[in-house]
Design a protein around this motif. Structure first.
Motif, mmCIF file in Angstrom:
data_model
loop_
_atom_site.group_PDB
_atom_site.id
_atom_site.type_symbol
_atom_site.label_atom_id
_atom_site.label_comp_id
_atom_site.label_asym_id
_atom_site.label_seq_id
_atom_site.Cartn_x
_atom_site.Cartn_y
_atom_site.Cartn_z
ATOM 1 N N ALA A 22 0.832 -1.204 0.000
ATOM 2 C CA ALA A 22 0.000 0.000 0.000
ATOM 3 C C ALA A 22 0.868 1.258 0.000
ATOM 4 O O ALA A 22 0.525 2.263 -0.630
ATOM 5 C CB ALA A 22 -0.941 -0.014 1.207
ATOM 6 N N SER A 23 1.984 1.210 0.705
ATOM 7 C CA SER A 23 2.894 2.364 0.725
ATOM 8 C C SER A 23 3.440 2.658 -0.664
ATOM 9 O O SER A 23 3.650 3.816 -1.032
ATOM 10 C CB SER A 23 4.043 2.114 1.694
ATOM 11 O OG SER A 23 3.576 1.970 3.014
ATOM 12 N N THR A 24 3.677 1.608 -1.448
ATOM 13 C CA THR A 24 4.170 1.800 -2.801
ATOM 14 C C THR A 24 3.127 2.513 -3.668
ATOM 15 O O THR A 24 3.462 3.375 -4.476
ATOM 16 C CB THR A 24 4.555 0.451 -3.433
ATOM 17 O OG1 THR A 24 5.639 -0.115 -2.685
ATOM 18 C CG2 THR A 24 4.992 0.618 -4.874
ATOM 19 N N LEU A 201 14.107 -1.235 -2.937
ATOM 20 C CA LEU A 201 13.323 -2.001 -1.973
ATOM 21 C C LEU A 201 12.065 -1.243 -1.592
ATOM 22 O O LEU A 201 12.133 -0.099 -1.136
ATOM 23 C CB LEU A 201 14.158 -2.280 -0.718
ATOM 24 C CG LEU A 201 15.516 -2.952 -0.946
ATOM 25 C CD1 LEU A 201 16.260 -3.082 0.376
ATOM 26 C CD2 LEU A 201 15.347 -4.305 -1.609
ATOM 27 N N ALA A 202 10.919 -1.871 -1.757
ATOM 28 C CA ALA A 202 9.655 -1.284 -1.321
ATOM 29 C C ALA A 202 9.617 -1.244 0.202
ATOM 30 O O ALA A 202 10.374 -1.964 0.878
ATOM 31 C CB ALA A 202 8.488 -2.097 -1.870
ATOM 32 N N PRO A 203 8.763 -0.416 0.792
ATOM 33 C CA PRO A 203 8.661 -0.369 2.255
ATOM 34 C C PRO A 203 8.422 -1.763 2.847
ATOM 35 O O PRO A 203 7.550 -2.492 2.389
ATOM 36 C CB PRO A 203 7.456 0.546 2.495
ATOM 37 C CG PRO A 203 7.412 1.421 1.286
ATOM 38 C CD PRO A 203 7.853 0.552 0.143
ATOM 39 N N GLY A 204 9.227 -2.125 3.834
ATOM 40 C CA GLY A 204 9.073 -3.416 4.498
ATOM 41 C C GLY A 204 9.739 -4.583 3.801
ATOM 42 O O GLY A 204 9.786 -5.686 4.353
ATOM 43 N N ALA A 205 10.255 -4.391 2.585
ATOM 44 C CA ALA A 205 10.900 -5.493 1.867
ATOM 45 C C ALA A 205 12.119 -5.976 2.647
ATOM 46 O O ALA A 205 12.851 -5.187 3.245
ATOM 47 C CB ALA A 205 11.330 -5.044 0.470
ATOM 48 N N TRP A 254 18.641 -8.496 5.961
ATOM 49 C CA TRP A 254 18.403 -7.073 5.780
ATOM 50 C C TRP A 254 16.913 -6.775 5.640
ATOM 51 O O TRP A 254 16.117 -7.647 5.309
ATOM 52 C CB TRP A 254 19.161 -6.549 4.551
ATOM 53 C CG TRP A 254 19.057 -7.410 3.324
ATOM 54 C CD1 TRP A 254 19.935 -8.373 2.912
ATOM 55 C CD2 TRP A 254 17.985 -7.402 2.356
ATOM 56 N NE1 TRP A 254 19.500 -8.960 1.756
ATOM 57 C CE2 TRP A 254 18.310 -8.384 1.386
ATOM 58 C CE3 TRP A 254 16.824 -6.673 2.205
ATOM 59 C CZ2 TRP A 254 17.488 -8.653 0.290
ATOM 60 C CZ3 TRP A 254 15.998 -6.927 1.116
ATOM 61 C CH2 TRP A 254 16.344 -7.912 0.180
ATOM 62 N N ARG A 255 16.580 -5.511 5.925
ATOM 63 C CA ARG A 255 15.189 -5.064 5.824
ATOM 64 C C ARG A 255 15.143 -3.565 5.546
ATOM 65 O O ARG A 255 15.932 -2.800 6.105
ATOM 66 C CB ARG A 255 14.423 -5.360 7.127
ATOM 67 C CG ARG A 255 12.985 -4.828 7.141
ATOM 68 C CD ARG A 255 12.310 -5.108 8.476
ATOM 69 N NE ARG A 255 12.200 -6.528 8.717
ATOM 70 C CZ ARG A 255 11.190 -7.282 8.250
ATOM 71 N NH1 ARG A 255 10.230 -6.730 7.536
ATOM 72 N NH2 ARG A 255 11.146 -8.566 8.512
ATOM 73 N N ASN A 256 14.226 -3.159 4.678
ATOM 74 C CA ASN A 256 13.984 -1.738 4.444
ATOM 75 C C ASN A 256 13.197 -1.183 5.627
ATOM 76 O O ASN A 256 12.033 -1.519 5.827
ATOM 77 C CB ASN A 256 13.196 -1.532 3.144
ATOM 78 C CG ASN A 256 12.850 -0.066 2.906
ATOM 79 O OD1 ASN A 256 13.370 0.828 3.573
ATOM 80 N ND2 ASN A 256 11.966 0.184 1.957
ATOM 81 N N ARG A 257 13.828 -0.304 6.419
ATOM 82 C CA ARG A 257 13.191 0.262 7.604
ATOM 83 C C ARG A 257 12.522 1.596 7.307
ATOM 84 O O ARG A 257 11.997 2.245 8.207
ATOM 85 C CB ARG A 257 14.241 0.468 8.705
ATOM 86 C CG ARG A 257 15.046 -0.773 9.036
ATOM 87 C CD ARG A 257 14.220 -1.822 9.714
ATOM 88 N NE ARG A 257 13.789 -1.399 11.042
ATOM 89 C CZ ARG A 257 13.099 -2.167 11.894
ATOM 90 N NH1 ARG A 257 12.737 -3.371 11.531
ATOM 91 N NH2 ARG A 257 12.767 -1.717 13.078
ATOM 92 N N HIS A 258 12.529 2.002 6.037
ATOM 93 C CA HIS A 258 12.007 3.307 5.646
ATOM 94 C C HIS A 258 10.538 3.175 5.263
ATOM 95 O O HIS A 258 10.091 2.111 4.827
ATOM 96 C CB HIS A 258 12.832 3.810 4.454
ATOM 97 C CG HIS A 258 12.527 5.191 4.010
ATOM 98 N ND1 HIS A 258 12.404 6.245 4.875
ATOM 99 C CD2 HIS A 258 12.316 5.698 2.765
ATOM 100 C CE1 HIS A 258 12.140 7.333 4.191
ATOM 101 N NE2 HIS A 258 12.078 7.032 2.911
#
Length: 273
Positions: A22-24, A201-205, A254-258
């Motif tokens: 949804a953020s994307t 990376l999408a949010p949360g990926a 790893w994780r996208n924290r943004h």
């Protein structure tokens, strides 16, 4: 008009149908790639046409590796010509990873069940991957490559590409998108001593687990934030301009924290990923 055409989808529904977060969708709206209608209370409402457009955007971004400006231009051109680039009809090499994995399994005389058990996933997940090249975690793809004695880069078709010393901005070739929210673009091509990639990376990926391999790697954050965990107990929260260098044989996740996209350069040497 049938029920599907008349329906209006909320953000979460439209995102699920398009295979993104949804953020994307909100990010794409801010980039003027999509403009959904609004209800009387201000909620976004996506039509069936909007969902088709979202799938096109995801395909242009993931398969073609286009940036937002190039996607807008492509969409405008399609709208003028009336011939949209269908993500289902123009998959190109999208199914190649699945076909390679199925061929490797057949050559080894293995069943779906035996490989799935060795990797620690359900046979149905492996079956879907072999048929569609989609729907698995980054770690699972790595584990399958190791199991078959190859690398993710080779499965993605990098090894067979000609040398390409200059790659213009925005003209990056892209791996088939096997993992939702993870786009990998090639910054250098050919039989090289380094894997040079641009990750979007999408949010949360995330990698959805830790993995390791031979070699050394370097990453540099361009935008967003990335959390990298080494050896399960060393946490690195990286922001724009930050870099990290480590031995690839260390367990890393790893994780996208943004809350928006994270974009980074990622280099492996030798090309063992």
């Amino acid at each position: 008009m049938d029920d599907m055409q008349a329906r209006r989808f909320k953000v979460a529904e439209a995102a699920r149908l398009a295979g993104v977060s949804a953020s994307t969708l909100r990010l794409w709206e801010s980039q003027r790639l999509i403009e959904p209608a609004r209800s009387a209370t201000g909620q976004r409402q996506y039509s069936a046409g909007d969902v088709a457009r979202l799938k096109r955007i995801a395909w242009l971004r993931g398969e073609r590796g286009l940036n937002p400006a190039a996607i807008r231009e492509a969409l405008e051109s399609e709208d003028r010509s009336g011939q949209p680039a269908s993500p289902d009809a123009e998959t190109g090499g999208q199914g190649e990873i699945g076909r390679k994995l199925r061929r490797l399994r057949h050559q080894a005389g293995l069943t779906l069940e035996s490989v799935a058990q060795a990797i620690g996933i359900a046979p149905s997940i492996l079956s879907t991957l072999e048929r569609t090249s989609q729907g698995v975690a980054f770690k699972v793809l790595h584990d399958l490559a190791v199991y078959y004695g190859t690398t993710v880069s080779r499965l993605s078709g990098e090894e067979g590409r000609r040398d390409r010393p200059v790659v213009p901005n925005g003209a990056w070739r892209t791996w088939p998108m096997t993992t939702p929210g993870v786009t990998v673009q090639l910054l250098a091509e050919g039989r090289l001593m380094m894997d040079c990639h641009r990750f979007v990376l999408a949010p949360g990926a995330s990698s959805e687990g830790a993995y390791r391999h031979e070699g050394e790697e370097f990453l540099h954050i361009l935008t967003g934030r990335l959390e990298v965990v080494l050896d399960s107990d060393q946490f690195h929260d990286l922001g724009p301009g930050d870099s990290l260098y480590f031995e690839s044989r260390r367990q890393h996740a790893w994780r996208n924290r943004h809350d928006g996209e994270t974009v980074l350069l990622w280099i492996n040497t030798p090309p063992s990923f």
